[in-house]
Design a protein around this motif. Sequence first.
Motif, PDB file in Angstrom:
ATOM      1  N   LYS A 204     -25.852  10.929  28.797  1.00 27.58           N
ATOM      2  CA  LYS A 204     -27.108  11.155  27.875  1.00 27.58           C
ATOM      3  C   LYS A 204     -28.210  10.116  27.770  1.00 27.58           C
ATOM      4  O   LYS A 204     -29.355  10.466  27.884  1.00 27.58           O
ATOM      5  N   LYS A 205     -27.519   8.933  27.890  1.00 28.34           N
ATOM      6  CA  LYS A 205     -28.496   7.949  27.805  1.00 28.34           C
ATOM      7  C   LYS A 205     -29.410   7.543  29.035  1.00 28.34           C
ATOM      8  O   LYS A 205     -30.481   7.068  29.215  1.00 28.34           O
ATOM      9  N   LEU A 206     -28.889   8.095  30.181  1.00 27.47           N
ATOM     10  CA  LEU A 206     -29.202   8.130  31.671  1.00 27.47           C
ATOM     11  C   LEU A 206     -30.268   9.388  31.902  1.00 27.47           C
ATOM     12  O   LEU A 206     -30.664   9.496  33.324  1.00 27.47           O
ATOM     13  N   ARG A 207     -30.240  10.469  31.240  1.00 22.29           N
ATOM     14  CA  ARG A 207     -30.760  11.701  31.730  1.00 22.29           C
ATOM     15  C   ARG A 207     -32.316  11.387  31.888  1.00 22.29           C
ATOM     16  O   ARG A 207     -32.842  12.642  32.407  1.00 22.29           O
ATOM     17  N   LYS A 208     -33.047  10.418  31.525  1.00 19.94           N
ATOM     18  CA  LYS A 208     -34.466  10.592  31.884  1.00 19.94           C
ATOM     19  C   LYS A 208     -34.886  10.497  33.172  1.00 19.94           C
ATOM     20  O   LYS A 208     -35.889  10.682  33.708  1.00 19.94           O
ATOM     21  N   ASP A 209     -33.742   9.890  34.080  1.00 17.38           N
ATOM     22  CA  ASP A 209     -33.880   9.540  35.605  1.00 17.38           C
ATOM     23  C   ASP A 209     -32.918  10.815  36.107  1.00 17.38           C
ATOM     24  O   ASP A 209     -31.871  10.438  36.358  1.00 17.38           O
ATOM     25  N   GLN A 210     -33.502  11.716  36.618  1.00 20.24           N
ATOM     26  CA  GLN A 210     -32.685  12.827  37.304  1.00 20.24           C
ATOM     27  C   GLN A 210     -31.909  12.333  38.613  1.00 20.24           C
ATOM     28  O   GLN A 210     -30.875  13.262  38.873  1.00 20.24           O
ATOM     29  N   SER A 211     -32.251  11.431  39.208  1.00 20.69           N
ATOM     30  CA  SER A 211     -31.589  10.822  40.504  1.00 20.69           C
ATOM     31  C   SER A 211     -30.152  10.188  40.196  1.00 20.69           C
ATOM     32  O   SER A 211     -29.591   9.727  40.953  1.00 20.69           O
ATOM     33  N   VAL A 212     -30.234   9.794  38.706  1.00 18.43           N
ATOM     34  CA  VAL A 212     -28.994   9.195  38.287  1.00 18.43           C
ATOM     35  C   VAL A 212     -27.824   9.952  37.702  1.00 18.43           C
ATOM     36  O   VAL A 212     -28.198  10.667  36.724  1.00 18.43           O
ATOM     37  N   GLN A 213     -26.877  10.030  38.310  1.00 23.48           N
ATOM     38  CA  GLN A 213     -25.598  11.005  37.679  1.00 23.48           C
ATOM     39  C   GLN A 213     -24.392  10.037  37.684  1.00 23.48           C
ATOM     40  O   GLN A 213     -24.131   9.065  38.320  1.00 23.48           O
ATOM     41  N   ILE A 214     -23.526  10.569  36.661  1.00 22.72           N
ATOM     42  CA  ILE A 214     -22.206   9.855  36.574  1.00 22.72           C
ATOM     43  C   ILE A 214     -21.220  11.221  36.927  1.00 22.72           C
ATOM     44  O   ILE A 214     -21.089  11.979  36.105  1.00 22.72           O
ATOM     45  N   VAL A 215     -20.730  11.293  38.136  1.00 25.30           N
ATOM     46  CA  VAL A 215     -20.045  12.425  38.589  1.00 25.30           C
ATOM     47  C   VAL A 215     -18.348  12.130  38.485  1.00 25.30           C
ATOM     48  O   VAL A 215     -18.124  10.875  38.779  1.00 25.30           O
ATOM     49  N   ASN A 216     -17.815  13.096  38.029  1.00 22.17           N
ATOM     50  CA  ASN A 216     -16.368  13.135  37.643  1.00 22.17           C
ATOM     51  C   ASN A 216     -15.629  13.439  39.079  1.00 22.17           C
ATOM     52  O   ASN A 216     -15.808  14.581  39.556  1.00 22.17           O
ATOM     53  N   ILE A 217     -14.871  12.605  39.879  1.00 24.33           N
ATOM     54  CA  ILE A 217     -13.975  12.810  40.891  1.00 24.33           C
ATOM     55  C   ILE A 217     -12.902  12.983  40.574  1.00 24.33           C
ATOM     56  O   ILE A 217     -11.921  12.134  40.432  1.00 24.33           O
ATOM     57  N   ARG A 218     -12.283  14.417  40.633  1.00 28.42           N
ATOM     58  CA  ARG A 218     -11.202  14.993  39.764  1.00 28.42           C
ATOM     59  C   ARG A 218      -9.816  14.195  40.661  1.00 28.42           C
ATOM     60  O   ARG A 218      -9.656  14.066  41.877  1.00 28.42           O
ATOM     61  N   GLY A 219      -9.016  13.491  39.877  1.00 34.00           N
ATOM     62  CA  GLY A 219      -7.927  13.051  40.455  1.00 34.00           C
ATOM     63  C   GLY A 219      -7.966  11.444  40.849  1.00 34.00           C
ATOM     64  O   GLY A 219      -7.161  11.037  40.819  1.00 34.00           O
ATOM     65  N   TYR A 220      -9.235  10.857  40.641  1.00 28.70           N
ATOM     66  CA  TYR A 220      -9.563   9.437  41.066  1.00 28.70           C
ATOM     67  C   TYR A 220     -10.310   8.756  40.073  1.00 28.70           C
ATOM     68  O   TYR A 220      -9.777   7.697  39.565  1.00 28.70           O
ATOM     69  N   GLY A 221     -11.452   9.241  39.568  1.00 30.78           N
ATOM     70  CA  GLY A 221     -12.220   8.655  38.556  1.00 30.78           C
ATOM     71  C   GLY A 221     -13.598   9.146  38.441  1.00 30.78           C
ATOM     72  O   GLY A 221     -14.111  10.102  38.569  1.00 30.78           O
ATOM     73  N   TYR A 222     -14.827   8.093  38.478  1.00 29.94           N
ATOM     74  CA  TYR A 222     -15.935   8.392  38.377  1.00 29.94           C
ATOM     75  C   TYR A 222     -16.974   7.753  39.338  1.00 29.94           C
ATOM     76  O   TYR A 222     -16.361   6.771  40.118  1.00 29.94           O
ATOM     77  N   LYS A 223     -18.031   8.406  39.777  1.00 25.19           N
ATOM     78  CA  LYS A 223     -18.810   7.715  40.510  1.00 25.19           C
ATOM     79  C   LYS A 223     -20.335   7.766  39.849  1.00 25.19           C
ATOM     80  O   LYS A 223     -20.902   8.707  39.723  1.00 25.19           O
ATOM     81  N   LEU A 224     -20.870   6.476  39.834  1.00 25.80           N
ATOM     82  CA  LEU A 224     -22.176   6.483  39.351  1.00 25.80           C
ATOM     83  C   LEU A 224     -23.331   6.604  40.517  1.00 25.80           C
ATOM     84  O   LEU A 224     -23.204   5.710  41.508  1.00 25.80           O
ATOM     85  N   ILE A 225     -24.041   7.603  40.756  1.00 26.97           N
ATOM     86  CA  ILE A 225     -24.894   7.863  41.782  1.00 26.97           C
ATOM     87  C   ILE A 225     -26.289   7.491  41.378  1.00 26.97           C
ATOM     88  O   ILE A 225     -26.958   7.929  40.400  1.00 26.97           O
ATOM     89  N   CYS A 226     -26.970   6.642  42.298  1.00 26.61           N
ATOM     90  CA  CYS A 226     -28.294   6.054  42.058  1.00 26.61           C
ATOM     91  C   CYS A 226     -28.929   5.725  43.202  1.00 26.61           C
ATOM     92  O   CYS A 226     -28.233   5.249  44.177  1.00 26.61           O
TER      93      CYS A 226
END
Length: 226
Positions: A204-226
């Motif tokens: 929610k805090k990062l939603r002003k930049d649509q190029s920034v995403q925190i993606v759930n990688i099922r079974g492994y963890g998370y990826k911050l894409i920017c």
Amino acid sequence: MNQPIKILLAEDEPVLGQIVKESLETRNFEVFVCEDGEVAYNTYTKEQPELLVLDVMMPKKDGFTLAKEIRQENKHIPIIFLTAKSQTKDVVEGFEHGGNDYLKKPFSMEELIVRIHALLNRNFIKQSNNHIAIGKYTFNYTKQLLSFETDQQLLTHREAELLYHLAQKRNDITDRSQILKKIWGDDDFFNARSMDVFISKLRKKLRKDQSVQIVNIRGYGYKLIC
């Protein structure tokens, strides 16, 4: 010779305190031993150490209370808790009060020294990387500030820790279990659910930049894409 690194050790068992002090001083640390929480706070204010090792159960002021008070003044100093308590809820409470690491008694001096060096090294990296670019955002770890143009958001200690770890591995997978152990102290189900809540808050805090995403990688963890 380099100046010794100052460490404050709050430990109400005199024999253990002396053993730890002598062991650390042979490795170029300057150690201030305090046997209760009030003396420890006064010593912290006077000496300004670079790392704290705090026993949880102490007279006058316990380690959790002491850490909470110090965290209000200094969000950056590394804190290691020493305790005979071993329940998960005690470990979680330690991290919620601003602890960076948690060592259960009895412990080996080598393990304590390894953990001290790890926190000091990580602390140096964080100080030298205060401003981290995340898309159009700027993240100041020390001040726990997330900025977007003229808008600034103050993060909690745990939000800042989580975002820092994600940012260090941006565009790569951050292992879920490792980050739970580093920030929450345990990778059990309840802590995992808590981390999911914090991930949602950061999204929610990062939603002003649509190029920034925190993606759930099922079974492994998370990826911050920017």
